[in-house]
Design an enzyme around this catalytic site. Structure first.
Site, PDB file in Angstrom:
ATOM      1  N   TYR A  55      40.449  39.141  46.262  1.00  0.00           N
ATOM      2  CA  TYR A  55      40.964  39.271  47.625  1.00  0.00           C
ATOM      3  C   TYR A  55      40.551  38.102  48.522  1.00  0.00           C
ATOM      4  CZ  TYR A  55      42.096  44.266  46.889  1.00  0.00           C
ATOM      5  OH  TYR A  55      42.626  45.451  46.458  1.00  0.00           O
ATOM      6  N   SER A 106      47.797  40.224  40.710  1.00  0.00           N
ATOM      7  CA  SER A 106      47.068  40.327  41.970  1.00  0.00           C
ATOM      8  C   SER A 106      46.122  41.516  41.963  1.00  0.00           C
ATOM      9  CB  SER A 106      48.048  40.477  43.137  1.00  0.00           C
ATOM     10  OG  SER A 106      48.575  41.792  43.183  1.00  0.00           O
ATOM     11  N   ASP A 107      45.037  41.407  42.704  1.00  0.00           N
ATOM     12  CA  ASP A 107      44.270  42.600  43.015  1.00  0.00           C
ATOM     13  C   ASP A 107      45.163  43.506  43.843  1.00  0.00           C
ATOM     14  OD1 ASP A 107      42.235  44.440  43.173  1.00  0.00           O
ATOM     15  OD2 ASP A 107      40.718  43.006  43.814  1.00  0.00           O
ATOM     16  N   PHE A 108      44.782  44.770  43.946  1.00  0.00           N
ATOM     17  CA  PHE A 108      45.719  45.785  44.399  1.00  0.00           C
ATOM     18  C   PHE A 108      45.972  45.781  45.908  1.00  0.00           C
ATOM     19  CE2 PHE A 108      46.126  49.222  40.920  1.00  0.00           C
ATOM     20  CZ  PHE A 108      46.363  48.251  39.982  1.00  0.00           C
TER      21      PHE A 108
END
Length: 694
Positions: free
Chosen positions: A222, A253-255
């Site tokens: 992030y 991607s991170d969530f």
């Protein structure tokens, strides 16, 4: 070969080149732009994700998918999180990664990977988001439990082993979070400043090692690095991953909050292939961006190519077993989880040989502390596993000692605790942390107390725990403190007052069983600290959980302590045993650019046990400042009482290179080196062997 790809022209175990050709010539030309963006996008809604997290309290109960193209037989990513087991369903709960780091056991970590991979397949997944290899520069990091320790080499070795095990079950392993994510509360806001040498020597080598082991996917972090969000950081995602390392898998991607509104084009151009887990910015922004030329369809095709080539490779491999529902939490997997807890426990102190306790002479036992009767398996965020049982310390002791009188006091009544301690044969104090003390942090994005956690407020125990220790110390000669937590806990204010201390970590579903077996000598502890326990929080790098910008320096952990000549309470790699070990004199052989060190390790005691032989290397006369010594190899050695085994550790010249910012590459040196071989980073009996590469 999986059912989804039977209608394609691919065959079982076909080559990567065959798959590449098929994707480029036959698949991509047939895809619509909408289908391509679907392949690049998670398919759940934000509402469902938040509902899973905070309403049903079982995030990722089912795998989270990306878009599939059924008309062409093209399967999708089916994401399952980790790292202490399979988040979906009710799976085996292994000890947290930091505990497994303490085993220094590559083979065991690969076996854990095989178990997890099999359970992912059994719940319908094909992707594991659980190879967490961020480096905890400061032990206060809230998610330190999800990684293996403070040393980059050690993290890389353990992460690579997990990756191999996972992918042996035809599950795509994801290494995360790329990169420099080691502050939890500020993970959305922190902009990390770092020089290139520190980046490439300290914070990236473990990622590279996992990619060299074949990792299929990389998840971005992030945070920002040098002013650019990781999800749109061209230097990380393209220049480093693709150009420098030759990575052929896909990025993810991170969530939910890693990508940013209005920035989908920047993410695609930087090399971010999949947006997870929701239909969001890619679907909303990319069609118009392609139409007006801000991003080309060739750039979209490049992302789709990386994704499909990787998925199809794993979907066309022959499976080593059948993945029926009974694979989940099968007895063989629980046995591996138990073994991991056994190998992980670190015996910090055993004054006077208090441990192991004699079960024949221990008829009355007092268990003290709030955590003594808790099923404490770790963070309640995205790494939370839901096993169908978990053994508390109290339950484990009761099971092991069914005929003993076992008292429990949570510590709120200290006067009673003192009286009880005076009238028992052994006192076991269980102290440490729970998920609300350290773990994943979301409240900056979502108003909730569901996960709490975040970065640790302190590196010391709660007052409730130190009050118990201070109150009963010295009353019963057989007093043991069992510490539960993720990383270094500073204990010097009370350490001298108790005879025995054991670090148990978050030990998984069988943690309480293993604690009891160690206390009574059924298991000989052989874990080694994967971090340094100092005397003061000031001995570690500066830590600001609320920062918007922070600089990561070159030195941390034992390298920082060595450089600054700091005394430490317990050094990296330290751990006692119920037996003793002796190292023989090393013999060195240099074969070109590799130095090998052979020596014996002997169990000189009367109990079977395990030692971890460790090789550190220092440089003499380098062109740049170097650490006093750095870990470059290790081996866990199981030895029966009186047994001797020969051990070989090695180091390659390339692994002693430094990163030159002027040359923008690693540089090897024809200089003198010293190998340090022993049982921990500050072993007083450590052998020092000068050598040069041929």
């Amino acid at each position: 070969m999986r059912e989804a790809v039977r209608n394609t022209k691919l065959t079982e175990n076909c080559s990567r080149e065959t798959i590449r050709s098929y994707v480029e010539r036959e698949v991509i030309p047939q895809l619509t732009l909408k289908e391509k963006i679907g392949i690049m996008s998670g398919q759940i809604t934000e509402e469902k994700l938040l509902y899973d997290l905070f309403e049903i309290v079982h995030y990722n109960f089912d795998p989270y998918p990306t878009g599939a193209v059924e008309r062409l037989g093209i399967p999708n990513v089916r994401f399952v999180d980790g790292p202490r087991g399979v988040v979906a369903g009710s799976a085996t709960c292994f000890p947290v990664s930091m505990a497994r780091g303490a085993t220094f056991d590559r083979e065991l970590e690969e076996e854990i990977g095989k178990c997890i991979g099999a359970e992912i397949r059994a719940v319908g997944g094909n992707y594991y988001g659980g190879v967490c290899i961020n480096l905890p520069r400061n032990p206060r990091w809230g998610r330190a439990q999800e990684t293996y320790g403070e040393d980059s080499w050690h993290i890389g070795e353990m992460g690579a082993s997990l990756t191999k095990g996972i992918q042996s079950q035809n599950v795509m392993a994801c290494i995360k979070h790329f990169a420099l994510n080691s502050i939890e509360n500020a993970r959305f806001t922190a902009d990390v400043q770092i020089d290139k040498r520190t980046l490439h020597e300290v914070y990236l080598p473990h990622f590279k090692k996992c990619i060299e082991a074949g990792a299929a996917s990389v998840m971005c972090a992030y945070n920002s690095v040098l002013g650019s969000f990781c999800s749109e950081n061209k230097y990380l995602l393209h220049d480093t991953l693709r150009d420098r390392w030759g990575f052929e898998g896909f990025t993810l991607s991170d969530f939910l909050w890693a990508l940013h509104e209005g920035r989908a084009v920047e993410s695609v151009k930087a090399g971010m292939n999949i947006e997870m887990p929701c239909v969001a910015y890619y679907e909303n922004e990319l069609p118009a961006a392609v139409a007006d030329g801000r991003v080309t369809e060739e750039e979209i095709n490049e992302s789709v190519g990386y994704i499909l080539r990787t998925i199809l490779y794993y979907e066309t491999r022959k499976d080593p077993q059948v993945y029926t529902p009974d694979v989940i939490a099968r007895p063989e997997h629980i046995a591996v989880a138990k073994r991991a807890a056994e190998e992980a426990a670190v015996l910090l102190k055993n004054e006077g040989g208090v441990l192991p306790l004699d079960p024949e002479k221990t008829g009355r036992i007092l268990v003290l502390g709030k955590l003594g009767n808790a099923q404490n398996i770790g963070d309640h965020g995205s790494s939370m596993v839901h096993p169908y049982y978990a053994v508390s310390p109290l339950s484990g002791i009761m099971k092991r000692m069914p005929r003993a009188l076992i008292l429990y006091n949570d510590g709120t009544d200290l006067e009673l605790a003192k009286k009880q301690a005076a009238d028992v044969d052994a006192v076991v104090i269980v102290a440490g942390y729970v998920h609300s003390d350290e773990g994943e942090f979301l409240s900056s994005k979502v108003e909730t107390e569901a996960t709490a956690g975040g970065d640790r407020m302190t590196m010391r125990l709660h007052k409730r725990d130190t009050d118990i220790i201070e109150a009963v110390a010295g009353i019963c000669p057989n007093t043991v403190v069992s510490l539960i937590g993720s990383s270094a806990i500073l204990i010097n204010e009370w350490e001298a007052k108790v005879p025995a201390i054991l670090f148990s970590f978050y030990g998984g579903m069988e943690g309480g069983t293993v604690l009891a077996e160690i206390l009574f000598g059924d298991v000989n502890p052989g874990g080694k600290l994967p971090y340094t326990v100092a005397y003061s929080e000031d001995d570690y790098p500066f830590f600001d959980p609320d920062c918007t910008q922070i600089t990561y320096e070159y030195y941390h952990g034992y390298a920082k302590m060595d450089r600054e000549k700091k005394e430490v309470l317990y050094p990296f790699g330290y751990g006692l045993s119920y037996t003793k070990f002796a190292f023989g004199k090393p013999e060195i052989q240099v074969f070109g650019d590799t130095a090998k060190f052979r020596f014996t390790v002997t169990n000189t005691g009367n109990r079977d046990g395990a030692e971890v032989a460790q090789l550190y290397v220092g440089c003499e006369g380098s062109a740049v400042e170097r650490p006093v010594k750095t870990l470059r190899d290790f081996a866990r050695v199981e030895l029966k009482a009186g047994e001797t085994k020969e051990v070989e550790l090695s180091v390659a010249k390339k692994d002693m290179a430094y990163f030159s910012e002027e040359q923008d590459d690693f540089v090897t040196e024809d200089i003198g080196y010293t190998a340090y071989i022993g049982s921990c980073s500050r072993d007083p009996g450590m052998a020092a062997v000068p050598f040069r590469f041929a």
